[in-house]
Design an enzyme around this catalytic site. Structure first.
Site, PDB file in Angstrom:
ATOM      1  CD  GLU A  36      -3.313  -1.139   0.109  1.00  0.00           C
ATOM      2  OE1 GLU A  36      -3.258   0.154  -0.181  1.00  0.00           O
ATOM      3  OE2 GLU A  36      -2.674  -2.671  -0.779  1.00  0.00           O
TER       4      GLU A  36
ATOM      5  CD1 TRP B 214      -0.991  -1.147  -4.219  1.00  0.00           C
ATOM      6  CD2 TRP B 214      -1.289   0.176  -5.697  1.00  0.00           C
ATOM      7  NE1 TRP B 214      -1.469  -1.902  -5.070  1.00  0.00           N
ATOM      8  CE2 TRP B 214      -1.674  -0.856  -6.425  1.00  0.00           C
ATOM      9  CE3 TRP B 214      -1.266   1.118  -7.159  1.00  0.00           C
ATOM     10  CZ2 TRP B 214      -2.288  -1.332  -7.643  1.00  0.00           C
ATOM     11  CZ3 TRP B 214      -1.477   0.818  -8.205  1.00  0.00           C
ATOM     12  CH2 TRP B 214      -1.717  -0.460  -8.652  1.00  0.00           C
TER      13      TRP B 214
ATOM     14  CD1 TRP C  54     -18.104  10.501 -19.896  1.00  0.00           C
ATOM     15  CD2 TRP C  54     -18.302   8.649 -18.412  1.00  0.00           C
ATOM     16  NE1 TRP C  54     -16.842   9.925 -19.513  1.00  0.00           N
ATOM     17  CE2 TRP C  54     -17.109   9.371 -18.263  1.00  0.00           C
ATOM     18  CE3 TRP C  54     -19.095   7.563 -17.804  1.00  0.00           C
ATOM     19  CZ2 TRP C  54     -16.147   8.064 -17.961  1.00  0.00           C
ATOM     20  CZ3 TRP C  54     -17.779   6.689 -17.442  1.00  0.00           C
ATOM     21  CH2 TRP C  54     -16.843   6.407 -17.635  1.00  0.00           C
TER      22      TRP C  54
ATOM     23  CG  ASN D 206      -8.436   0.925  -0.049  1.00  0.00           C
ATOM     24  OD1 ASN D 206      -8.263   1.710  -0.826  1.00  0.00           O
ATOM     25  ND2 ASN D 206      -7.385   0.547  -0.801  1.00  0.00           N
TER      26      ASN D 206
ATOM     27  CD1 TRP E  36     -13.073   8.910 -15.468  1.00  0.00           C
ATOM     28  CD2 TRP E  36     -11.891   9.516 -14.077  1.00  0.00           C
ATOM     29  NE1 TRP E  36     -12.378   9.550 -15.905  1.00  0.00           N
ATOM     30  CE2 TRP E  36     -11.386   9.761 -15.177  1.00  0.00           C
ATOM     31  CE3 TRP E  36     -11.512  10.298 -12.596  1.00  0.00           C
ATOM     32  CZ2 TRP E  36     -10.327  11.065 -15.099  1.00  0.00           C
ATOM     33  CZ3 TRP E  36     -10.483  11.069 -12.735  1.00  0.00           C
ATOM     34  CH2 TRP E  36     -10.114  11.419 -14.123  1.00  0.00           C
TER      35      TRP E  36
ATOM     36  CD1 TRP F 290     -11.964   9.214  -6.982  1.00  0.00           C
ATOM     37  CD2 TRP F 290     -13.301   8.205  -7.767  1.00  0.00           C
ATOM     38  NE1 TRP F 290     -13.180   9.034  -6.187  1.00  0.00           N
ATOM     39  CE2 TRP F 290     -13.959   8.671  -6.741  1.00  0.00           C
ATOM     40  CE3 TRP F 290     -14.186   7.336  -9.730  1.00  0.00           C
ATOM     41  CZ2 TRP F 290     -15.591   8.263  -6.342  1.00  0.00           C
ATOM     42  CZ3 TRP F 290     -15.661   7.795  -8.544  1.00  0.00           C
ATOM     43  CH2 TRP F 290     -16.240   7.506  -7.322  1.00  0.00           C
TER      44      TRP F 290
END
Length: 470
Positions: free
Chosen positions: A274, A277, A306, A341, A359, A382
């Site tokens: 993590e 990341w 969208w 998360n 998004w 996202w």
């Protein structure tokens, strides 16, 4: 006498602050500190009121901690980043500053500001540092000297670099004179909403203690516990990392002190992943500044048509979609400024792939609410969920919100905490409360699902496939 100015930004700590340590290296220099708030810029970037309050709390703690070391913190307030540069010039002139020290920020606007300032300050030596990362951008590259686009090979190369030599942590500076008194509490002209101190550390000392406790008692079980929102399986340190109350190097060293096999894939390795990341998204941002400009990494995804459905967007924001795990997660966010998360992935998938809403709408809403708001991590998360980013979930991977709830909150303990209107729904029936209510002849004060997941999945796949062919 040389005068060293430390410009604090997103690095509100004394321990392992590279710029602060560098400024204090010379015992003969006078050291002063500076923080410049930018409320208009915050409004433009819709900083969460809770994050603003958390920033104010830690800024006042930093001012006190520096004062005890004999270092005054100058507080200024200007409109935006451009005005920040002008204010730094003024402070340098007023205090005869010879050296300016600061830690790099990797967002596009911030980098532009710093480059411009360095050109302007001809008489001042400027020193910047890679402080908010364990390894600096550019230090972990492919064999072709390009930035990795897939996380796993990046992680493997990253760990290999760490094994060659861990980044050091620097000590907090020693006192540079008598303790200072008589300064005013810092506040700024921006909406603020108090943060629960039971959820987030209120000062640097508490943040370090929470890090130590997590690494000693919870990091080894992180992999097994992290996906279940009803239990405290995560570190809750993201807000401290976002404001720089802790450094990622402190996290790394403390983790390895308690879980020495973390870099070998043993206990603690998943929490280390993590941290990596977080680095991956920060490194990416420096090589792909378009990520700071609301653009997708995978360009064809900008062709997705969208939906513009304000009623569905508001239902998602308010936790009124009729899908209990989604609604409980959104109410946790709205109530606390934080979301687990696993739930971030679930609600992001729902907005983008069940409601087919852009998004970027979700990305902006999260930033407007999160106490741990961080552009690189939020954008990366996202874009991963929306299948628009680097190493993102394939566009045909669409979470089923009902089965996600059944899997990660099987008994409904988390859902009942945040959806009291479902408290009487028994056991596992809580994941589809209307099925139970209709059979039992009960009335629920809770909305029916605003969209049929199976139908939405078909429509979303068609929209992405059409975009890919456009």
């Amino acid at each position: 006498m040389a005068t060293h100015l430390v410009w604090f930004r997103a690095d509100l700590r004394l321990h392992d602050n590279i710029a602060l340590a560098a400024a204090c290296r010379s015992q003969n220099a006078r050291v002063i500190a500076l923080f410049i708030a930018t409320p208009e810029q915050w409004r433009e970037h819709i900083m969460a009121p809770r994050q603003a309050a958390y920033l104010r709390t830690h800024l006042n703690e930093l001012q006190q901690a520096l004062a005890e070391k004999g270092i005054p913190l100058i507080y200024e307030e200007v409109s935006d980043f451009a005005a920040q540069g002008e204010k730094v010039q003024q402070v340098c002139e007023q205090h005869n500053v010879t050296h300016l020290f600061y830690n790099y920020q990797y967002e596009f606007n911030e980098q532009q500001r710093d480059r411009q300032l360095e050109k302007t300050l001809n008489e001042v030596v400027c020193e910047g540092f890679d402080d908010s990362v364990m390894l600096p951008p550019g230090s972990v590259m492919t064999g072709n000297h390009e930035m990795y686009k897939v996380f796993t090979p990046f992680k493997n190369a990253y760990i290999k670099r760490l094994k060659e030599g861990l980044p050091e942590c620097v000590s907090a500076p020693s006192a540079r004179g008598a303790s200072l008194t008589g300064f005013d509490q810092i506040d700024f002209d921006y909406p603020q909403q108090d943060v629960d101190p039971a959820l987030f550390p209120a000062d640097e000392k508490a943040a370090i203690a929470q890090l130590r406790h997590f690494c000693k008692h919870n990091a080894a079980d992180y992999e097994a516990r992290r996906d279940f929102p009803a239990i405290e399986g995560t570190s809750r340190l993201s807000a401290c990392l976002a404001l720089g109350v802790l450094s990622p190097r402190q996290c790394l060293h403390r983790l390895l002190a308690e879980q020495p096999q973390a870099m070998e894939g043993g206990a603690g390795s998943v929490w280390l992943n993590e941290l990596i990341w977080r680095e991956f998204y920060r490194h990416l941002m420096t090589y792909h500044p378009d990520l700071c400009k609301h653009r997708p990494f995978i360009r064809w995804t900008d062709n997705v048509k969208w939906q513009q459905d304000d009623a569905q967007r508001q239902a998602w924001q308010n936790g009124q979609t009729g899908y209990p795990i989604v609604d409980a997660a959104m109410r946790q966010l709205n109530e606390t400024g934080w979301m687990h998360n696993r739930l971030r992935m679930i609600v992001a998938s729902f907005l983008v792939k069940d409601l087919l809403i852009d998004w970027r709408v979700g990305e902006r809403y999260f930033i407007s609410q999160l106490v741990d708001g961080d552009l690189a991590a939020n954008n990366g998360g996202w874009q991963w969920a929306a299948s628009t980013g680097t190493d993102a979930a394939p566009y045909f991977r669409i979470f089923n919100p009902t089965t996600q709830g059944q899997r990660f909150d099987a008994t409904g303990e988390f859902i009942r905490q945040w959806l009291p209107e479902l408290k009487d729904v028994p056991g596992k029936a809580i994941h589809e409360p209307w099925v139970w209510a209709d059979k039992a002849g009960k009335t629920l004060h809770y909305p029916r699902p605003i969209v049929d997941h199976k139908q939405a999945r078909v429509a979303t796949l068609a929209a992405y496939e059409a975009a890919r062919k456009a």
